[in-house]
Design a protein around this motif. Structure first.
Motif, PDB file in Angstrom:
ATOM      1  N   LEU A  15       0.639  -1.287   0.141  1.00 29.89           N
ATOM      2  CA  LEU A  15      -0.545  -0.047  -0.090  1.00 29.89           C
ATOM      3  C   LEU A  15       0.861   0.995  -0.476  1.00 29.89           C
ATOM      4  CD1 LEU A  15      -2.804  -0.866   2.656  1.00 29.89           C
ATOM      5  CD2 LEU A  15      -2.772  -1.786  -0.069  1.00 29.89           C
ATOM      6  N   GLY A  16       2.050   1.358   0.555  1.00 28.33           N
ATOM      7  CA  GLY A  16       2.873   2.238  -0.360  1.00 28.33           C
ATOM      8  C   GLY A  16       2.858   2.584  -1.409  1.00 28.33           C
ATOM      9  N   LYS A  63      -4.120   0.290 -13.775  1.00 24.10           N
ATOM     10  CA  LYS A  63      -4.875   1.272 -13.756  1.00 24.10           C
ATOM     11  C   LYS A  63      -5.555   1.947 -13.109  1.00 24.10           C
ATOM     12  CE  LYS A  63      -6.759   0.350 -18.768  1.00 24.10           C
ATOM     13  NZ  LYS A  63      -7.500  -0.900 -19.343  1.00 24.10           N
ATOM     14  N   GLY A  64      -5.420   2.732 -12.783  1.00 22.19           N
ATOM     15  CA  GLY A  64      -6.168   2.991 -11.169  1.00 22.19           C
ATOM     16  C   GLY A  64      -5.431   3.366 -10.151  1.00 22.19           C
ATOM     17  N   ARG A  65      -3.879   2.814 -10.445  1.00 19.51           N
ATOM     18  CA  ARG A  65      -2.926   2.673  -9.114  1.00 19.51           C
ATOM     19  C   ARG A  65      -1.589   3.570  -9.275  1.00 19.51           C
ATOM     20  NH1 ARG A  65      -1.194  -2.106  -7.232  1.00 19.51           N
ATOM     21  NH2 ARG A  65      -0.656  -2.435  -9.413  1.00 19.51           N
ATOM     22  N   PHE A  66      -1.126   3.226 -11.246  1.00 17.29           N
ATOM     23  CA  PHE A  66      -0.550   4.220 -11.553  1.00 17.29           C
ATOM     24  C   PHE A  66      -0.044   4.995 -12.530  1.00 17.29           C
ATOM     25  CE2 PHE A  66       2.712  -0.257 -11.178  1.00 17.29           C
ATOM     26  CZ  PHE A  66       2.023  -0.302  -9.969  1.00 17.29           C
ATOM     27  N   SER A  83      -0.209   2.257  -4.205  1.00 17.26           N
ATOM     28  CA  SER A  83      -1.256   1.414  -3.729  1.00 17.26           C
ATOM     29  C   SER A  83      -0.714   0.169  -4.294  1.00 17.26           C
ATOM     30  CB  SER A  83      -2.654   1.361  -4.165  1.00 17.26           C
ATOM     31  OG  SER A  83      -3.577   2.579  -3.455  1.00 17.26           O
ATOM     32  N   LEU A  84       1.128  -0.015  -3.912  1.00 19.47           N
ATOM     33  CA  LEU A  84       1.567  -1.549  -4.091  1.00 19.47           C
ATOM     34  C   LEU A  84       1.455  -2.717  -3.697  1.00 19.47           C
ATOM     35  CD1 LEU A  84       5.163   0.776  -4.794  1.00 19.47           C
ATOM     36  CD2 LEU A  84       3.555  -0.100  -5.960  1.00 19.47           C
ATOM     37  N   GLY A 107      17.475  -1.180 -15.728  1.00 20.52           N
ATOM     38  CA  GLY A 107      16.587  -2.000 -15.112  1.00 20.52           C
ATOM     39  C   GLY A 107      16.462  -1.825 -13.239  1.00 20.52           C
ATOM     40  N   THR A 108      15.114  -1.262 -12.916  1.00 19.41           N
ATOM     41  CA  THR A 108      15.736  -0.345 -11.101  1.00 19.41           C
ATOM     42  C   THR A 108      14.386  -1.815 -10.491  1.00 19.41           C
ATOM     43  OG1 THR A 108      15.639   1.207  -9.679  1.00 19.41           O
ATOM     44  CG2 THR A 108      13.772   1.077 -11.044  1.00 19.41           C
ATOM     45  N   LEU A 109      15.682  -1.664  -9.170  1.00 22.51           N
ATOM     46  CA  LEU A 109      14.030  -3.555  -8.626  1.00 22.51           C
ATOM     47  C   LEU A 109      12.966  -2.789  -7.786  1.00 22.51           C
ATOM     48  CD1 LEU A 109      14.002  -6.517  -8.158  1.00 22.51           C
ATOM     49  CD2 LEU A 109      15.548  -6.202  -6.411  1.00 22.51           C
ATOM     50  N   VAL A 110      11.950  -2.748  -8.148  1.00 19.59           N
ATOM     51  CA  VAL A 110      11.413  -2.852  -7.293  1.00 19.59           C
ATOM     52  C   VAL A 110      11.151  -3.684  -5.802  1.00 19.59           C
ATOM     53  CG1 VAL A 110       8.866  -1.797  -6.549  1.00 19.59           C
ATOM     54  CG2 VAL A 110      10.385  -0.879  -8.321  1.00 19.59           C
ATOM     55  N   THR A 111      10.921  -3.713  -4.919  1.00 17.76           N
ATOM     56  CA  THR A 111      10.227  -4.576  -3.941  1.00 17.76           C
ATOM     57  C   THR A 111       9.905  -4.435  -3.303  1.00 17.76           C
ATOM     58  OG1 THR A 111      12.553  -6.115  -3.864  1.00 17.76           O
ATOM     59  CG2 THR A 111      10.856  -6.374  -2.626  1.00 17.76           C
ATOM     60  N   VAL A 112       8.276  -4.998  -3.252  1.00 21.52           N
ATOM     61  CA  VAL A 112       6.668  -4.491  -2.300  1.00 21.52           C
ATOM     62  C   VAL A 112       6.491  -6.097  -0.841  1.00 21.52           C
ATOM     63  CG1 VAL A 112       4.390  -4.206  -1.739  1.00 21.52           C
ATOM     64  CG2 VAL A 112       5.998  -3.944  -4.059  1.00 21.52           C
ATOM     65  N   SER A 113       6.747  -5.548  -0.015  1.00 18.27           N
ATOM     66  CA  SER A 113       7.254  -6.705   1.026  1.00 18.27           C
ATOM     67  C   SER A 113       6.539  -5.970   2.516  1.00 18.27           C
ATOM     68  CB  SER A 113       8.854  -7.799   0.822  1.00 18.27           C
ATOM     69  OG  SER A 113       8.253  -8.398   2.289  1.00 18.27           O
TER      70      SER A 113
END
Length: 114
Positions: A15-16, A63-66, A83-84, A107-113
């Motif tokens: 959700l960040g 859609k709706g988040r990004f 809202s990740l 590339g750039t790493l995105v980690t949602v945890s």
């Protein structure tokens, strides 16, 4: 030589939000810029694109988040991600197109945890 350099990835809680940036060099105009992503073991997939005139295209998952945006003067493209979710975890690649040539960032790493 065209180079695309991404920044802004990192670790974020569910959700960040994160904002990715990409700056292009080596050419002053790209007809399309955007973002793709690739999760481990998965194929690279579209996230969002934006034309030089500002027309946008989003994957259903975005859609709706990004929100994608672009600064033509800076040759830059941005991706605001809100809202990740855990399933957004991936390496995000900047993309640019001129004529029939596609260019990619590293590339750039995105980690949602949590």
């Amino acid at each position: 030589q065209v180079q695309l350099v991404e920044s802004g990835g990192g670790l974020v809680q569910p959700l960040g939000s994160l904002r990715l940036s990409c700056v292009a060099s080596g050419r002053s105009f790209f007809s399309v810029m955007g973002w793709y992503r690739q999760a481990p073991g998965e194929q690279r997939e579209l996230v969002a694109t934006i034309t030089s005139s500002g027309s946008t295209n989003y994957a259903d998952s975005a859609k709706g988040r990004f929100t994608i945006s672009r600064d033509n003067d800076k040759n830059a493209v941005y991706l605001q991600m809100n809202s990740l979710k855990a399933e957004d975890t991936a390496t995000y690649y900047c993309y640019a197109k001129y004529a029939w040539t596609n260019y990619w960032g590293k590339g750039t790493l995105v980690t949602v945890s949590s």
